[in-house]
Design a protein around this motif. Sequence first.
Motif, PDB file in Angstrom:
ATOM      1  N   GLY A  83     -10.846  59.298   8.747  1.00  0.00           N
ATOM      2  CA  GLY A  83     -11.730  59.406   9.908  1.00  0.00           C
ATOM      3  C   GLY A  83     -13.155  59.084   9.515  1.00  0.00           C
ATOM      4  N   THR A  84     -14.063  59.304  10.435  1.00  0.00           N
ATOM      5  CA  THR A  84     -15.472  58.958  10.208  1.00  0.00           C
ATOM      6  C   THR A  84     -16.029  59.641   8.962  1.00  0.00           C
ATOM      7  OG1 THR A  84     -15.693  58.888  12.607  1.00  0.00           O
ATOM      8  CG2 THR A  84     -17.722  58.883  11.331  1.00  0.00           C
ATOM      9  N   THR A  85     -15.711  60.910   8.811  1.00  0.00           N
ATOM     10  CA  THR A  85     -16.265  61.667   7.678  1.00  0.00           C
ATOM     11  C   THR A  85     -15.858  61.011   6.365  1.00  0.00           C
ATOM     12  OG1 THR A  85     -16.148  63.691   8.978  1.00  0.00           O
ATOM     13  CG2 THR A  85     -16.327  63.956   6.589  1.00  0.00           C
ATOM     14  N   GLU A  86     -14.584  60.673   6.250  1.00  0.00           N
ATOM     15  CA  GLU A  86     -14.146  60.057   5.001  1.00  0.00           C
ATOM     16  C   GLU A  86     -14.757  58.664   4.838  1.00  0.00           C
ATOM     17  OE1 GLU A  86     -10.265  59.992   2.273  1.00  0.00           O
ATOM     18  OE2 GLU A  86      -9.984  58.965   4.171  1.00  0.00           O
ATOM     19  N   ASP A 112     -28.621  62.581  13.484  1.00  0.00           N
ATOM     20  CA  ASP A 112     -27.317  62.322  12.850  1.00  0.00           C
ATOM     21  C   ASP A 112     -26.455  63.579  12.784  1.00  0.00           C
ATOM     22  OD1 ASP A 112     -26.606  59.591  11.833  1.00  0.00           O
ATOM     23  OD2 ASP A 112     -28.723  59.691  11.248  1.00  0.00           O
ATOM     24  N   HIS A 113     -25.152  63.347  12.952  1.00  0.00           N
ATOM     25  CA  HIS A 113     -24.129  64.368  12.704  1.00  0.00           C
ATOM     26  C   HIS A 113     -24.156  64.691  11.205  1.00  0.00           C
ATOM     27  CE1 HIS A 113     -19.945  65.797  12.158  1.00  0.00           C
ATOM     28  NE2 HIS A 113     -19.887  65.980  13.463  1.00  0.00           N
ATOM     29  N   HIS A 114     -23.771  65.900  10.843  1.00  0.00           N
ATOM     30  CA  HIS A 114     -23.789  66.279   9.423  1.00  0.00           C
ATOM     31  C   HIS A 114     -23.005  65.284   8.561  1.00  0.00           C
ATOM     32  CE1 HIS A 114     -24.469  70.704  10.822  1.00  0.00           C
ATOM     33  NE2 HIS A 114     -25.548  69.965  10.945  1.00  0.00           N
ATOM     34  N   SER A 164     -25.333  59.506  19.799  1.00  0.00           N
ATOM     35  CA  SER A 164     -25.477  60.899  19.350  1.00  0.00           C
ATOM     36  C   SER A 164     -24.383  61.766  19.965  1.00  0.00           C
ATOM     37  CB  SER A 164     -26.851  61.432  19.766  1.00  0.00           C
ATOM     38  OG  SER A 164     -26.814  62.846  19.862  1.00  0.00           O
ATOM     39  N   ASN A 165     -23.683  62.518  19.108  1.00  0.00           N
ATOM     40  CA  ASN A 165     -22.628  63.389  19.638  1.00  0.00           C
ATOM     41  C   ASN A 165     -23.216  64.579  20.389  1.00  0.00           C
ATOM     42  OD1 ASN A 165     -23.491  64.382  16.993  1.00  0.00           O
ATOM     43  ND2 ASN A 165     -21.958  65.966  17.299  1.00  0.00           N
ATOM     44  N   ALA A 166     -24.428  64.971  20.043  1.00  0.00           N
ATOM     45  CA  ALA A 166     -25.002  66.174  20.649  1.00  0.00           C
ATOM     46  C   ALA A 166     -25.761  65.879  21.940  1.00  0.00           C
ATOM     47  CB  ALA A 166     -25.928  66.862  19.648  1.00  0.00           C
ATOM     48  N   CYS A 190     -23.767  52.421  10.140  1.00  0.00           N
ATOM     49  CA  CYS A 190     -23.771  52.979  11.490  1.00  0.00           C
ATOM     50  C   CYS A 190     -22.559  53.896  11.670  1.00  0.00           C
ATOM     51  CB  CYS A 190     -23.736  51.843  12.511  1.00  0.00           C
ATOM     52  SG  CYS A 190     -23.870  52.421  14.202  1.00  0.00           S
ATOM     53  N   ASP A 191     -22.827  55.116  12.099  1.00  0.00           N
ATOM     54  CA  ASP A 191     -21.779  56.087  12.404  1.00  0.00           C
ATOM     55  C   ASP A 191     -21.319  55.827  13.839  1.00  0.00           C
ATOM     56  OD1 ASP A 191     -20.365  58.264  13.329  1.00  0.00           O
ATOM     57  OD2 ASP A 191     -21.791  59.766  12.610  1.00  0.00           O
ATOM     58  N   GLY A 192     -20.122  55.271  13.961  1.00  0.00           N
ATOM     59  CA  GLY A 192     -19.628  54.905  15.292  1.00  0.00           C
ATOM     60  C   GLY A 192     -18.633  55.905  15.871  1.00  0.00           C
ATOM     61  N   ALA A 193     -18.648  57.139  15.372  1.00  0.00           N
ATOM     62  CA  ALA A 193     -17.659  58.131  15.848  1.00  0.00           C
ATOM     63  C   ALA A 193     -17.714  58.305  17.359  1.00  0.00           C
ATOM     64  CB  ALA A 193     -17.882  59.478  15.163  1.00  0.00           C
ATOM     65  N   GLN A 194     -18.942  58.226  17.922  1.00  0.00           N
ATOM     66  CA  GLN A 194     -19.092  58.371  19.376  1.00  0.00           C
ATOM     67  C   GLN A 194     -19.370  57.022  20.044  1.00  0.00           C
ATOM     68  OE1 GLN A 194     -18.425  61.194  20.824  1.00  0.00           O
ATOM     69  NE2 GLN A 194     -18.479  62.576  19.072  1.00  0.00           N
ATOM     70  N   GLY A 195     -19.310  55.943  19.247  1.00  0.00           N
ATOM     71  CA  GLY A 195     -19.514  54.613  19.816  1.00  0.00           C
ATOM     72  C   GLY A 195     -18.181  53.988  20.195  1.00  0.00           C
ATOM     73  N   PHE A 213     -15.498  54.962  12.303  1.00  0.00           N
ATOM     74  CA  PHE A 213     -15.063  55.734  13.476  1.00  0.00           C
ATOM     75  C   PHE A 213     -13.745  56.463  13.220  1.00  0.00           C
ATOM     76  CE2 PHE A 213     -13.880  51.270  14.311  1.00  0.00           C
ATOM     77  CZ  PHE A 213     -12.540  51.355  14.644  1.00  0.00           C
ATOM     78  N   SER A 214     -13.403  57.364  14.151  1.00  0.00           N
ATOM     79  CA  SER A 214     -12.226  58.241  14.036  1.00  0.00           C
ATOM     80  C   SER A 214     -11.255  57.955  15.172  1.00  0.00           C
ATOM     81  CB  SER A 214     -12.637  59.717  14.167  1.00  0.00           C
ATOM     82  OG  SER A 214     -13.556  60.081  13.184  1.00  0.00           O
ATOM     83  N   GLY A 215      -9.960  57.890  14.852  1.00  0.00           N
ATOM     84  CA  GLY A 215      -8.963  57.638  15.890  1.00  0.00           C
ATOM     85  C   GLY A 215      -8.836  58.747  16.916  1.00  0.00           C
ATOM     86  N   HIS A 216      -9.010  59.999  16.481  1.00  0.00           N
ATOM     87  CA  HIS A 216      -8.692  61.114  17.382  1.00  0.00           C
ATOM     88  C   HIS A 216      -9.672  61.256  18.541  1.00  0.00           C
ATOM     89  CE1 HIS A 216     -11.774  64.086  16.060  1.00  0.00           C
ATOM     90  NE2 HIS A 216     -11.753  63.392  14.954  1.00  0.00           N
ATOM     91  N   LYS A 217     -10.841  60.613  18.448  1.00  0.00           N
ATOM     92  CA  LYS A 217     -11.803  60.700  19.553  1.00  0.00           C
ATOM     93  C   LYS A 217     -11.591  59.579  20.560  1.00  0.00           C
ATOM     94  CE  LYS A 217     -15.396  62.695  16.582  1.00  0.00           C
ATOM     95  NZ  LYS A 217     -15.504  64.072  17.027  1.00  0.00           N
ATOM     96  N   MET A 218     -10.640  58.698  20.289  1.00  0.00           N
ATOM     97  CA  MET A 218     -10.436  57.527  21.158  1.00  0.00           C
ATOM     98  C   MET A 218      -8.968  57.388  21.544  1.00  0.00           C
ATOM     99  SD  MET A 218     -11.511  54.794  18.217  1.00  0.00           S
ATOM    100  CE  MET A 218     -10.819  53.340  18.948  1.00  0.00           C
TER     101      MET A 218
HETATM  102  N1  PLP Z   1     -20.163  61.520  13.495  1.00  0.00           N
HETATM  103  C1  PLP Z   1     -20.249  61.892  14.768  1.00  0.00           C
HETATM  104  C2  PLP Z   1     -21.375  61.344  15.615  1.00  0.00           C
HETATM  105  C3  PLP Z   1     -19.303  62.766  15.320  1.00  0.00           C
HETATM  106  O1  PLP Z   1     -19.395  63.130  16.591  1.00  0.00           O
HETATM  107  C4  PLP Z   1     -18.265  63.241  14.490  1.00  0.00           C
HETATM  108  C5  PLP Z   1     -17.286  64.221  15.005  1.00  0.00           C
HETATM  109  O2  PLP Z   1     -17.600  65.043  15.820  1.00  0.00           O
HETATM  110  C6  PLP Z   1     -18.207  62.817  13.169  1.00  0.00           C
HETATM  111  C7  PLP Z   1     -19.174  61.948  12.704  1.00  0.00           C
HETATM  112  C8  PLP Z   1     -17.122  63.274  12.255  1.00  0.00           C
HETATM  113  O3  PLP Z   1     -15.893  62.786  12.702  1.00  0.00           O
HETATM  114  P1  PLP Z   1     -14.527  63.288  12.058  1.00  0.00           P
HETATM  115  O4  PLP Z   1     -14.577  64.797  12.083  1.00  0.00           O
HETATM  116  O5  PLP Z   1     -13.477  62.733  12.936  1.00  0.00           O
HETATM  117  O6  PLP Z   1     -14.478  62.756  10.656  1.00  0.00           O
END
Ligand code: PLP
Length: 404
Positions: A83-86, A112-114, A164-166, A190-195, A213-218
Amino acid sequence: MRERFPLLAANPGLHYLDSAATSQKPRVVLDAMREYYERDNANPHRGAYALSVRATDCYHEARAKVAKFAGLADADCLVFTRGTTESLNLVASAWGRANVRAGDEIVVTAMDHHANFVPWQQLAREKGALFRIAPITHDGQVDLDALGGMLGARTRIVAFPHVSNALGTVNPVRAIATLVRERCDALVVCDGAQGAPHLPVGFDDLGVDFYAFSGHKMCGPMGIGALLGRRAILERMPPYQMGGDMIEVVGDEETTWNVLPHKFEAGTPNVADAVGLGAAVDFLEGIGMDAVLAHERALVAVADERLRGLDGVTVHGPAAAMRSGVASFTVAGIHPHDLATILDERGVCIRAGHHCAQPLMRRLDVAATARASFYVYNDESDVEALVSGVREAQRIFDGHVARG
Ligand code: PLP
Protein backbone atom coordinates in the motif's frame (compact mmCIF):
# COMPACT_ATOMS: atom_id res chain seq x y z
CA MET A 1 -24.86 1.69 -7.02
CA ARG A 2 -25.37 0.45 -3.43
CA GLU A 3 -26.68 -2.83 -4.86
CA ARG A 4 -23.28 -3.44 -6.42
CA PHE A 5 -21.62 -3.39 -2.97
CA PRO A 6 -22.69 -6.43 -0.90
CA LEU A 7 -21.99 -4.81 2.47
CA LEU A 8 -24.08 -1.75 1.62
CA ALA A 9 -26.85 -3.81 0.01
CA ALA A 10 -27.07 -5.90 3.20
CA ASN A 11 -27.27 -2.78 5.42
CA PRO A 12 -29.80 -0.37 3.92
CA GLY A 13 -29.73 1.93 6.95
CA LEU A 14 -25.95 2.36 6.89
CA HIS A 15 -24.54 5.75 5.86
CA TYR A 16 -20.90 4.92 5.17
CA LEU A 17 -18.96 8.21 5.16
CA ASP A 18 -15.46 6.95 5.87
CA SER A 19 -14.19 6.04 2.42
CA ALA A 20 -11.05 8.17 2.84
CA ALA A 21 -10.05 5.59 5.47
CA THR A 22 -11.10 2.62 3.35
CA SER A 23 -13.71 2.09 0.67
CA GLN A 24 -16.35 -0.61 0.48
CA LYS A 25 -15.80 -3.35 -2.12
CA PRO A 26 -18.03 -4.02 -5.12
CA ARG A 27 -19.16 -7.57 -5.85
CA VAL A 28 -17.04 -7.68 -9.04
CA VAL A 29 -13.87 -7.29 -6.96
CA LEU A 30 -14.86 -9.99 -4.46
CA ASP A 31 -15.83 -12.31 -7.34
CA ALA A 32 -12.55 -11.72 -9.20
CA MET A 33 -10.53 -12.65 -6.12
CA ARG A 34 -12.62 -15.73 -5.36
CA GLU A 35 -12.43 -16.88 -8.97
CA TYR A 36 -8.67 -16.44 -8.99
CA TYR A 37 -8.34 -18.75 -5.97
CA GLU A 38 -10.88 -21.22 -7.34
CA ARG A 39 -9.47 -21.35 -10.88
CA ASP A 40 -5.93 -19.99 -11.25
CA ASN A 41 -4.08 -20.15 -7.94
CA ALA A 42 -0.42 -21.24 -7.93
CA ASN A 43 2.89 -19.58 -7.08
CA PRO A 44 3.64 -17.37 -10.09
CA HIS A 45 7.00 -17.03 -11.87
CA ARG A 46 8.19 -20.37 -10.46
CA GLY A 47 6.42 -23.32 -12.02
CA ALA A 48 6.86 -24.80 -15.48
CA TYR A 49 3.30 -26.13 -15.37
CA ALA A 50 0.23 -24.51 -16.93
CA LEU A 51 -1.47 -23.49 -13.69
CA SER A 52 1.56 -21.51 -12.55
CA VAL A 53 1.72 -19.85 -15.96
CA ARG A 54 -1.95 -18.86 -15.53
CA ALA A 55 -1.22 -17.35 -12.12
CA THR A 56 1.71 -15.45 -13.65
CA ASP A 57 -0.56 -14.18 -16.45
CA CYS A 58 -3.19 -13.01 -13.93
CA TYR A 59 -0.55 -11.06 -12.02
CA HIS A 60 0.87 -9.58 -15.22
CA GLU A 61 -2.61 -8.57 -16.46
CA ALA A 62 -3.40 -6.91 -13.15
CA ARG A 63 -0.19 -4.86 -13.37
CA ALA A 64 -1.00 -3.81 -16.93
CA LYS A 65 -4.54 -2.72 -15.96
CA VAL A 66 -3.46 -0.73 -12.91
CA ALA A 67 -0.62 0.96 -14.83
CA LYS A 68 -3.00 1.96 -17.62
CA PHE A 69 -5.52 3.27 -15.09
CA ALA A 70 -2.82 5.46 -13.51
CA GLY A 71 -1.55 6.75 -16.88
CA LEU A 72 1.77 4.89 -16.76
CA ALA A 73 2.70 3.57 -20.22
CA ASP A 74 5.64 1.43 -19.05
CA ALA A 75 3.88 -1.11 -16.81
CA ASP A 76 7.20 -2.55 -15.60
CA CYS A 77 7.67 0.71 -13.71
CA LEU A 78 4.73 -0.17 -11.46
CA VAL A 79 5.86 -2.02 -8.34
CA PHE A 80 3.16 -3.78 -6.36
CA THR A 81 3.49 -3.10 -2.63
CA ARG A 82 1.26 -3.55 0.43
CA GLY A 83 0.00 0.00 0.00
CA THR A 84 0.94 3.66 0.10
CA THR A 85 2.83 3.35 3.38
CA GLU A 86 5.07 0.62 2.05
CA SER A 87 5.55 2.43 -1.28
CA LEU A 88 6.74 5.61 0.44
CA ASN A 89 8.96 3.71 2.86
CA LEU A 90 10.44 1.87 -0.11
CA VAL A 91 11.55 5.15 -1.71
CA ALA A 92 12.77 6.67 1.56
CA SER A 93 14.70 3.56 2.39
CA ALA A 94 16.12 2.55 -1.01
CA TRP A 95 16.59 5.90 -2.77
CA GLY A 96 16.97 8.01 0.36
CA ARG A 97 19.65 5.93 2.04
CA ALA A 98 21.68 5.79 -1.18
CA ASN A 99 21.39 9.45 -2.15
CA VAL A 100 20.86 11.77 0.82
CA ARG A 101 23.93 13.21 2.55
CA ALA A 102 24.56 15.34 5.64
CA GLY A 103 23.60 18.95 4.96
CA ASP A 104 21.07 18.03 2.24
CA GLU A 105 17.47 19.19 2.61
CA ILE A 106 14.22 17.25 2.48
CA VAL A 107 10.99 19.21 2.07
CA VAL A 108 7.49 17.95 2.92
CA THR A 109 4.27 19.89 3.49
CA ALA A 110 2.31 20.66 6.64
CA MET A 111 -0.64 18.69 5.22
CA ASP A 112 1.17 15.39 4.68
CA HIS A 113 -0.16 12.17 6.17
CA HIS A 114 2.29 10.62 8.66
CA ALA A 115 3.13 8.03 5.95
CA ASN A 116 4.62 10.81 3.80
CA PHE A 117 6.11 12.71 6.72
CA VAL A 118 7.72 10.36 9.23
CA PRO A 119 9.83 8.30 6.75
CA TRP A 120 11.40 11.55 5.46
CA GLN A 121 11.79 13.02 8.94
CA GLN A 122 13.58 9.88 10.11
CA LEU A 123 15.72 9.70 6.97
CA ALA A 124 16.80 13.29 7.60
CA ARG A 125 17.70 12.45 11.20
CA GLU A 126 19.67 9.39 10.13
CA LYS A 127 21.62 11.30 7.48
CA GLY A 128 22.06 14.63 9.24
CA ALA A 129 19.93 16.33 6.59
CA LEU A 130 17.66 19.31 7.23
CA PHE A 131 13.94 18.42 7.39
CA ARG A 132 11.74 21.32 6.26
CA ILE A 133 7.97 21.67 6.31
CA ALA A 134 6.29 23.86 3.69
CA PRO A 135 3.43 25.82 5.30
CA ILE A 136 -0.20 25.91 4.24
CA THR A 137 -2.38 28.95 3.60
CA HIS A 138 -5.19 29.94 5.97
CA ASP A 139 -7.67 27.96 3.85
CA GLY A 140 -5.65 24.75 3.80
CA GLN A 141 -3.72 24.82 0.53
CA VAL A 142 0.02 24.35 0.07
CA ASP A 143 1.61 27.82 0.19
CA LEU A 144 3.38 27.66 -3.18
CA ASP A 145 5.34 30.90 -2.67
CA ALA A 146 6.71 29.65 0.62
CA LEU A 147 7.45 26.23 -0.88
CA GLY A 148 9.31 27.86 -3.79
CA GLY A 149 11.36 29.90 -1.33
CA MET A 150 12.50 26.72 0.44
CA LEU A 151 13.93 25.06 -2.66
CA GLY A 152 17.62 25.40 -3.45
CA ALA A 153 20.90 23.72 -4.29
CA ARG A 154 20.76 21.41 -1.25
CA THR A 155 17.17 20.22 -1.73
CA ARG A 156 17.29 16.47 -2.48
CA ILE A 157 13.67 15.39 -1.98
CA VAL A 158 10.30 17.16 -2.18
CA ALA A 159 7.33 15.09 -0.98
CA PHE A 160 3.69 16.17 -0.96
CA PRO A 161 0.19 14.70 -1.21
CA HIS A 162 -1.95 14.74 -4.35
CA VAL A 163 -4.99 15.20 -2.11
CA SER A 164 -5.01 15.89 1.64
CA ASN A 165 -6.75 13.09 3.53
CA ALA A 166 -7.67 15.42 6.38
CA LEU A 167 -9.02 18.39 4.37
CA GLY A 168 -9.66 17.05 0.88
CA THR A 169 -7.52 19.79 -0.72
CA VAL A 170 -6.55 18.79 -4.28
CA ASN A 171 -3.00 20.00 -4.88
CA PRO A 172 -1.77 21.23 -8.28
CA VAL A 173 0.68 18.36 -8.72
CA ARG A 174 2.02 19.39 -12.11
CA ALA A 175 2.57 22.99 -10.99
CA ILE A 176 4.41 21.83 -7.87
CA ALA A 177 6.59 19.44 -9.89
CA THR A 178 7.40 22.25 -12.36
CA LEU A 179 8.29 24.60 -9.51
CA VAL A 180 10.66 22.01 -8.06
CA ARG A 181 12.32 21.34 -11.45
CA GLU A 182 12.86 25.09 -12.00
CA ARG A 183 14.54 25.60 -8.63
CA CYS A 184 16.46 22.43 -7.82
CA ASP A 185 17.49 18.92 -8.74
CA ALA A 186 15.34 17.06 -6.22
CA LEU A 187 13.43 13.80 -6.28
CA VAL A 188 9.71 14.59 -6.49
CA VAL A 189 7.49 12.17 -4.56
CA CYS A 190 3.71 12.40 -4.61
CA ASP A 191 1.50 10.56 -2.12
CA GLY A 192 -1.50 9.57 -4.22
CA ALA A 193 -3.40 7.62 -1.54
CA GLN A 194 -6.29 10.10 -1.82
CA GLY A 195 -5.63 10.96 -5.47
CA ALA A 196 -5.90 7.68 -7.41
CA PRO A 197 -9.27 6.69 -5.86
CA HIS A 198 -10.96 9.99 -6.67
CA LEU A 199 -9.60 11.62 -9.83
CA PRO A 200 -7.64 10.84 -13.01
CA VAL A 201 -3.91 10.45 -12.23
CA GLY A 202 -2.09 10.62 -15.58
CA PHE A 203 1.29 9.69 -14.10
CA ASP A 204 3.30 10.16 -17.31
CA ASP A 205 2.15 13.80 -17.56
CA LEU A 206 2.43 14.74 -13.88
CA GLY A 207 6.15 15.45 -13.86
CA VAL A 208 6.79 13.62 -10.58
CA ASP A 209 9.38 10.88 -10.05
CA PHE A 210 7.29 8.64 -7.79
CA TYR A 211 3.57 8.26 -7.12
CA ALA A 212 2.12 5.91 -4.46
CA PHE A 213 -1.38 4.61 -3.76
CA SER A 214 -3.37 1.91 -1.92
CA GLY A 215 -5.89 -0.51 -3.41
CA HIS A 216 -8.22 -0.58 -0.42
CA LYS A 217 -9.19 3.10 -0.78
CA MET A 218 -10.28 2.60 -4.40
CA CYS A 219 -12.71 -0.34 -4.21
CA GLY A 220 -9.87 -2.89 -4.11
CA PRO A 221 -8.73 -5.17 -1.32
CA MET A 222 -6.49 -4.33 1.63
CA GLY A 223 -2.88 -5.51 1.39
CA ILE A 224 -2.12 -4.32 -2.15
CA GLY A 225 -0.97 -0.97 -3.49
CA ALA A 226 1.44 0.46 -5.98
CA LEU A 227 4.54 2.53 -6.41
CA LEU A 228 4.91 4.13 -9.84
CA GLY A 229 8.35 5.42 -10.74
CA ARG A 230 10.43 6.69 -13.61
CA ARG A 231 12.46 3.90 -15.24
CA ALA A 232 15.86 5.63 -15.11
CA ILE A 233 15.50 6.20 -11.36
CA LEU A 234 14.15 2.72 -10.60
CA GLU A 235 17.00 1.12 -12.53
CA ARG A 236 19.64 3.00 -10.55
CA MET A 237 17.88 2.55 -7.20
CA PRO A 238 19.11 -0.31 -4.97
CA PRO A 239 16.58 -2.97 -3.95
CA TYR A 240 14.44 -2.53 -0.87
CA GLN A 241 14.06 -6.11 0.36
CA MET A 242 16.09 -9.19 -0.54
CA GLY A 243 14.81 -12.68 -1.29
CA GLY A 244 13.20 -14.81 -3.97
CA ASP A 245 12.14 -13.39 -7.34
CA MET A 246 14.17 -10.18 -7.06
CA ILE A 247 17.52 -11.78 -7.92
CA GLU A 248 19.20 -12.64 -11.21
CA VAL A 249 22.25 -14.66 -10.11
CA VAL A 250 23.24 -15.41 -6.52
CA GLY A 251 26.94 -16.11 -6.15
CA ASP A 252 28.65 -17.00 -2.87
CA GLU A 253 29.85 -13.43 -2.52
CA GLU A 254 27.82 -11.31 -4.92
CA THR A 255 24.24 -11.17 -6.15
CA THR A 256 22.81 -9.43 -9.19
CA TRP A 257 19.27 -8.10 -9.40
CA ASN A 258 16.33 -9.07 -11.55
CA VAL A 259 14.84 -6.62 -14.07
CA LEU A 260 12.01 -4.22 -13.23
CA PRO A 261 9.59 -4.57 -11.59
CA HIS A 262 10.78 -7.82 -9.96
CA LYS A 263 13.86 -6.17 -8.44
CA PHE A 264 11.50 -4.46 -5.96
CA GLU A 265 9.12 -7.36 -5.36
CA ALA A 266 10.95 -9.83 -3.15
CA GLY A 267 9.13 -13.01 -2.18
CA THR A 268 5.85 -14.59 -3.27
CA PRO A 269 3.67 -11.79 -4.63
CA ASN A 270 0.13 -11.00 -3.52
CA VAL A 271 -1.53 -12.19 -6.73
CA ALA A 272 -5.15 -12.46 -5.57
CA ASP A 273 -5.17 -8.92 -4.21
CA ALA A 274 -3.51 -7.64 -7.40
CA VAL A 275 -6.29 -9.36 -9.36
CA GLY A 276 -8.82 -7.69 -7.04
CA LEU A 277 -7.20 -4.30 -7.65
CA GLY A 278 -7.34 -4.97 -11.39
CA ALA A 279 -11.07 -5.60 -11.08
CA ALA A 280 -11.42 -2.44 -8.97
CA VAL A 281 -9.83 -0.25 -11.65
CA ASP A 282 -12.08 -1.86 -14.29
CA PHE A 283 -15.02 -0.94 -12.06
CA LEU A 284 -13.86 2.67 -11.59
CA GLU A 285 -13.08 3.06 -15.29
CA GLY A 286 -16.60 1.85 -16.02
CA ILE A 287 -17.86 4.90 -14.12
CA GLY A 288 -15.09 7.22 -15.35
CA MET A 289 -12.78 9.07 -12.99
CA ASP A 290 -14.05 12.49 -14.08
CA ALA A 291 -17.54 11.32 -13.16
CA VAL A 292 -16.31 9.97 -9.79
CA LEU A 293 -14.82 13.35 -8.91
CA ALA A 294 -17.86 15.29 -10.14
CA HIS A 295 -20.18 13.08 -8.05
CA GLU A 296 -18.09 13.55 -4.89
CA ARG A 297 -17.79 17.29 -5.43
CA ALA A 298 -21.52 17.67 -5.87
CA LEU A 299 -22.15 15.85 -2.58
CA VAL A 300 -19.45 17.70 -0.70
CA ALA A 301 -20.82 21.04 -1.94
CA VAL A 302 -24.24 20.19 -0.49
CA ALA A 303 -22.68 18.89 2.75
CA ASP A 304 -20.60 22.07 3.09
CA GLU A 305 -23.56 24.35 2.57
CA ARG A 306 -25.74 22.42 5.03
CA LEU A 307 -23.03 22.11 7.70
CA ARG A 308 -21.98 25.77 7.43
CA GLY A 309 -25.63 26.68 7.89
CA LEU A 310 -25.57 25.19 11.41
CA ASP A 311 -24.54 27.39 14.35
CA GLY A 312 -21.12 26.56 15.74
CA VAL A 313 -19.96 24.39 12.84
CA THR A 314 -16.65 25.15 11.11
CA VAL A 315 -15.74 23.36 7.88
CA HIS A 316 -11.96 23.32 7.42
CA GLY A 317 -10.03 23.59 4.16
CA PRO A 318 -10.65 25.37 0.86
CA ALA A 319 -13.97 25.76 -1.00
CA ALA A 320 -15.70 22.50 -1.96
CA ALA A 321 -14.81 23.04 -5.64
CA MET A 322 -11.12 22.72 -4.74
CA ARG A 323 -11.53 19.53 -2.73
CA SER A 324 -12.28 15.89 -3.39
CA GLY A 325 -15.12 14.25 -1.44
CA VAL A 326 -13.99 15.22 2.05
CA ALA A 327 -15.74 17.48 4.58
CA SER A 328 -13.61 17.98 7.67
CA PHE A 329 -15.38 19.95 10.38
CA THR A 330 -15.59 20.82 14.06
CA VAL A 331 -18.67 21.60 16.11
CA ALA A 332 -18.31 24.10 18.98
CA GLY A 333 -18.65 22.42 22.37
CA ILE A 334 -18.70 18.83 21.04
CA HIS A 335 -15.58 16.69 20.82
CA PRO A 336 -15.35 14.96 17.40
CA HIS A 337 -15.24 11.54 19.14
CA ASP A 338 -18.53 12.26 20.95
CA LEU A 339 -20.02 13.45 17.68
CA ALA A 340 -18.89 10.27 15.89
CA THR A 341 -20.45 8.13 18.64
CA ILE A 342 -23.80 9.92 18.39
CA LEU A 343 -23.73 9.65 14.59
CA ASP A 344 -22.88 5.96 14.83
CA GLU A 345 -26.07 5.39 16.84
CA ARG A 346 -27.89 6.73 13.79
CA GLY A 347 -26.02 4.49 11.34
CA VAL A 348 -23.69 7.26 10.14
CA CYS A 349 -20.01 6.25 9.98
CA ILE A 350 -17.56 9.16 10.06
CA ARG A 351 -13.94 9.46 11.18
CA ALA A 352 -12.95 11.50 14.22
CA GLY A 353 -9.39 12.22 15.23
CA HIS A 354 -6.16 13.64 13.88
CA HIS A 355 -6.39 11.55 10.65
CA CYS A 356 -2.67 10.65 10.88
CA ALA A 357 -1.93 14.32 10.21
CA GLN A 358 -0.86 15.70 13.59
CA PRO A 359 1.37 18.43 12.09
CA LEU A 360 -1.69 19.69 10.17
CA MET A 361 -3.94 19.58 13.26
CA ARG A 362 -1.41 21.73 15.15
CA ARG A 363 -1.49 24.30 12.37
CA LEU A 364 -5.30 24.31 12.28
CA ASP A 365 -5.11 24.69 16.07
CA VAL A 366 -7.49 21.80 16.70
CA ALA A 367 -6.83 18.48 18.47
CA ALA A 368 -9.07 16.60 16.08
CA THR A 369 -11.76 17.05 13.46
CA ALA A 370 -14.79 15.07 12.36
CA ARG A 371 -14.38 13.91 8.76
CA ALA A 372 -17.11 12.76 6.43
CA SER A 373 -15.78 11.37 3.16
CA PHE A 374 -17.93 10.57 0.14
CA TYR A 375 -17.49 8.05 -2.64
CA VAL A 376 -19.29 6.53 -5.59
CA TYR A 377 -21.98 4.80 -3.50
CA ASN A 378 -23.02 7.86 -1.48
CA ASP A 379 -25.93 10.14 -2.30
CA GLU A 380 -27.84 13.06 -0.80
CA SER A 381 -29.58 10.80 1.72
CA ASP A 382 -26.16 10.28 3.32
CA VAL A 383 -25.65 14.05 3.53
CA GLU A 384 -29.10 14.38 5.06
CA ALA A 385 -28.35 11.71 7.68
CA LEU A 386 -25.05 13.41 8.51
CA VAL A 387 -26.55 16.86 8.94
CA SER A 388 -29.54 15.71 10.97
CA GLY A 389 -27.17 13.66 13.16
CA VAL A 390 -25.02 16.73 13.81
CA ARG A 391 -28.18 18.68 14.75
CA GLU A 392 -29.21 15.89 17.08
CA ALA A 393 -25.76 15.94 18.73
CA GLN A 394 -26.11 19.69 19.23
CA ARG A 395 -29.54 19.20 20.87
CA ILE A 396 -28.13 16.52 23.20
CA PHE A 397 -25.17 18.69 24.18
CA ASP A 398 -27.34 21.83 24.59
CA GLY A 399 -29.53 19.75 26.90
CA HIS A 400 -26.51 18.75 28.95
CA VAL A 401 -25.34 22.34 29.17
CA ALA A 402 -28.85 23.53 30.15
CA ARG A 403 -29.25 20.77 32.77
CA GLY A 404 -25.64 21.19 34.02
N1 PLP B 1 -1.34 8.93 2.63
C1 PLP B 1 -2.58 9.39 2.73
C2 PLP B 1 -2.90 10.78 2.20
C3 PLP B 1 -3.59 8.61 3.31
O1 PLP B 1 -4.83 9.08 3.40
C4 PLP B 1 -3.25 7.32 3.77
C5 PLP B 1 -4.26 6.48 4.45
O2 PLP B 1 -5.13 6.97 5.12
C6 PLP B 1 -1.95 6.87 3.63
C7 PLP B 1 -1.01 7.70 3.05
C8 PLP B 1 -1.54 5.51 4.10
O3 PLP B 1 -2.19 4.54 3.33
P1 PLP B 1 -2.13 3.00 3.74
O4 PLP B 1 -2.52 2.93 5.19
O5 PLP B 1 -3.11 2.35 2.85
O6 PLP B 1 -0.72 2.55 3.51
